[in-house]
Design a protein around this motif. Sequence first.
Motif, mmCIF file in Angstrom:
data_model
loop_
_atom_site.group_PDB
_atom_site.id
_atom_site.type_symbol
_atom_site.label_atom_id
_atom_site.label_comp_id
_atom_site.label_asym_id
_atom_site.label_seq_id
_atom_site.Cartn_x
_atom_site.Cartn_y
_atom_site.Cartn_z
ATOM 1 N N VAL A 89 8.110 -8.130 8.956
ATOM 2 C CA VAL A 89 7.144 -7.038 8.990
ATOM 3 C C VAL A 89 7.124 -6.333 7.640
ATOM 4 O O VAL A 89 8.176 -6.103 7.028
ATOM 5 C CB VAL A 89 7.465 -6.027 10.114
ATOM 6 N N PHE A 90 5.905 -6.009 7.186
ATOM 7 C CA PHE A 90 5.710 -5.163 6.014
ATOM 8 C C PHE A 90 5.020 -3.892 6.445
ATOM 9 O O PHE A 90 4.011 -3.931 7.155
ATOM 10 C CB PHE A 90 4.844 -5.867 4.961
ATOM 11 N N GLY A 91 5.545 -2.733 6.020
ATOM 12 C CA GLY A 91 4.941 -1.453 6.347
ATOM 13 C C GLY A 91 4.629 -0.669 5.091
ATOM 14 O O GLY A 91 5.487 -0.492 4.230
ATOM 15 N N ALA A 92 3.389 -0.196 4.981
ATOM 16 C CA ALA A 92 2.960 0.584 3.822
ATOM 17 C C ALA A 92 2.994 2.074 4.162
ATOM 18 O O ALA A 92 2.502 2.488 5.214
ATOM 19 C CB ALA A 92 1.545 0.188 3.405
ATOM 20 N N SER A 93 3.606 2.869 3.300
ATOM 21 C CA SER A 93 3.604 4.326 3.417
ATOM 22 C C SER A 93 4.132 4.746 4.800
ATOM 23 O O SER A 93 5.215 4.326 5.208
ATOM 24 C CB SER A 93 2.201 4.855 3.133
ATOM 25 N N VAL A 114 9.264 -2.298 3.167
ATOM 26 C CA VAL A 114 8.431 -1.095 3.270
ATOM 27 C C VAL A 114 8.146 -0.597 1.859
ATOM 28 O O VAL A 114 9.002 -0.675 0.976
ATOM 29 C CB VAL A 114 9.102 0.008 4.118
ATOM 30 N N HIS A 115 6.932 -0.089 1.645
ATOM 31 C CA HIS A 115 6.547 0.393 0.322
ATOM 32 C C HIS A 115 6.208 1.873 0.365
ATOM 33 O O HIS A 115 5.330 2.299 1.111
ATOM 34 C CB HIS A 115 5.336 -0.395 -0.194
ATOM 35 N N GLU A 116 6.951 2.659 -0.394
ATOM 36 C CA GLU A 116 6.703 4.080 -0.603
ATOM 37 C C GLU A 116 6.523 4.850 0.706
ATOM 38 O O GLU A 116 5.488 5.471 0.954
ATOM 39 C CB GLU A 116 5.520 4.286 -1.554
ATOM 40 N N VAL A 117 7.568 4.827 1.519
ATOM 41 C CA VAL A 117 7.575 5.630 2.742
ATOM 42 C C VAL A 117 7.732 7.101 2.338
ATOM 43 O O VAL A 117 8.676 7.448 1.622
ATOM 44 C CB VAL A 117 8.718 5.209 3.677
ATOM 45 N N LEU A 208 13.166 -1.816 0.233
ATOM 46 C CA LEU A 208 12.398 -0.593 0.041
ATOM 47 C C LEU A 208 11.876 -0.592 -1.391
ATOM 48 O O LEU A 208 12.650 -0.499 -2.346
ATOM 49 C CB LEU A 208 13.251 0.647 0.281
ATOM 50 N N THR A 209 10.551 -0.721 -1.536
ATOM 51 C CA THR A 209 9.949 -0.776 -2.864
ATOM 52 C C THR A 209 9.211 0.522 -3.171
ATOM 53 O O THR A 209 8.666 1.180 -2.285
ATOM 54 C CB THR A 209 8.961 -1.956 -2.984
ATOM 55 N N LEU A 257 3.377 -6.853 -6.319
ATOM 56 C CA LEU A 257 4.295 -6.698 -5.190
ATOM 57 C C LEU A 257 4.515 -8.017 -4.462
ATOM 58 O O LEU A 257 5.638 -8.304 -4.005
ATOM 59 C CB LEU A 257 3.737 -5.651 -4.223
ATOM 60 N N GLY A 258 3.471 -8.832 -4.334
ATOM 61 C CA GLY A 258 3.539 -10.052 -3.536
ATOM 62 C C GLY A 258 4.683 -10.982 -3.880
ATOM 63 O O GLY A 258 5.390 -11.446 -2.966
ATOM 64 N N PRO A 259 4.921 -11.294 -5.153
ATOM 65 C CA PRO A 259 6.018 -12.218 -5.473
ATOM 66 C C PRO A 259 7.379 -11.709 -5.016
ATOM 67 O O PRO A 259 8.222 -12.489 -4.565
ATOM 68 C CB PRO A 259 5.944 -12.325 -6.998
#
Length: 277
Positions: A89-93, A114-117, A208-209, A257-259
């Motif tokens: 799973v990928f979750g944005a914000s 997850v990116h920038e929660v 966590l990115t 981000l994808g790679p």
Amino acid sequence: MPHVTSADGTTIGYDRLSSDGPALVLVGGGLDDGAENVPLGEWLADTFAVVNYRRRGRGDSGDTSPYAVERELEDLAAVIEVAGGRAHVFGASSGGALTLEAAAAGLPIDRIAVHEVPYLLGDEMLAGWRSYVDDLTAALNDGDRDQALRLFMRLAGSSDDDIAGAEAAPVWPALVALAPTLRYDAACLGDGPPPADRLAKVAQPVLLTTGATVDPHSAGLPFDFFGAAADTAANYLPDGHRLTIEVAGHIADPALLGPHLSRFYTGQEPRNASTVP
């Protein structure tokens, strides 16, 4: 567009962007009707069987009352079942906060990114968060969706000029339609800080990115707002990994981000990532 029925009878719209490879579900963030993750999903579609869905109250998904975070967890569980029964799973914000809540609740999730929660830290930020939640609730209860959007944009660091420009833009009516879901995102973030007790229950590897700089439209946020939140959350996770990438804007460029996601989901250490003990 296909739909799946959640446990409470709500229909949730989704798109299957690819069918080959390990299953990967994308979870959108605030004011997203499901479109923001599509470019990233298309980038990852060569390697993963990607499913992108519209959270309840957005796009063609239903919105059965009363709302509860648990209902959104059931929605995600239904989408994971459609994706194959288990999934990365990928979750944005704020969708990242929902994703981590789902993992803590025991949903059949493999690796998580997850990116920038937007967790909040410090007394001043937390006081602002409590005030925002109260004011947002009042605005939505009064049916003032425009004010709800203004409140959200101020919380996110937008200037008065940014808000005025957004109100004059063609996209404003579409954002107004999504304004009631801001209450849902607030519920996913709970009291504001990273929830130490629930994050401690997440056994899966979590990446966590964050971007190296703050989005220009969020210039009012403290420097490294997202980075500090991610560092704190990573410290609570049993298997947390941190990665800062050179992206401009809160919505990361899929080519950048994808790679890193592809490497992480296939069990490789993302380049320049740090593992938090």
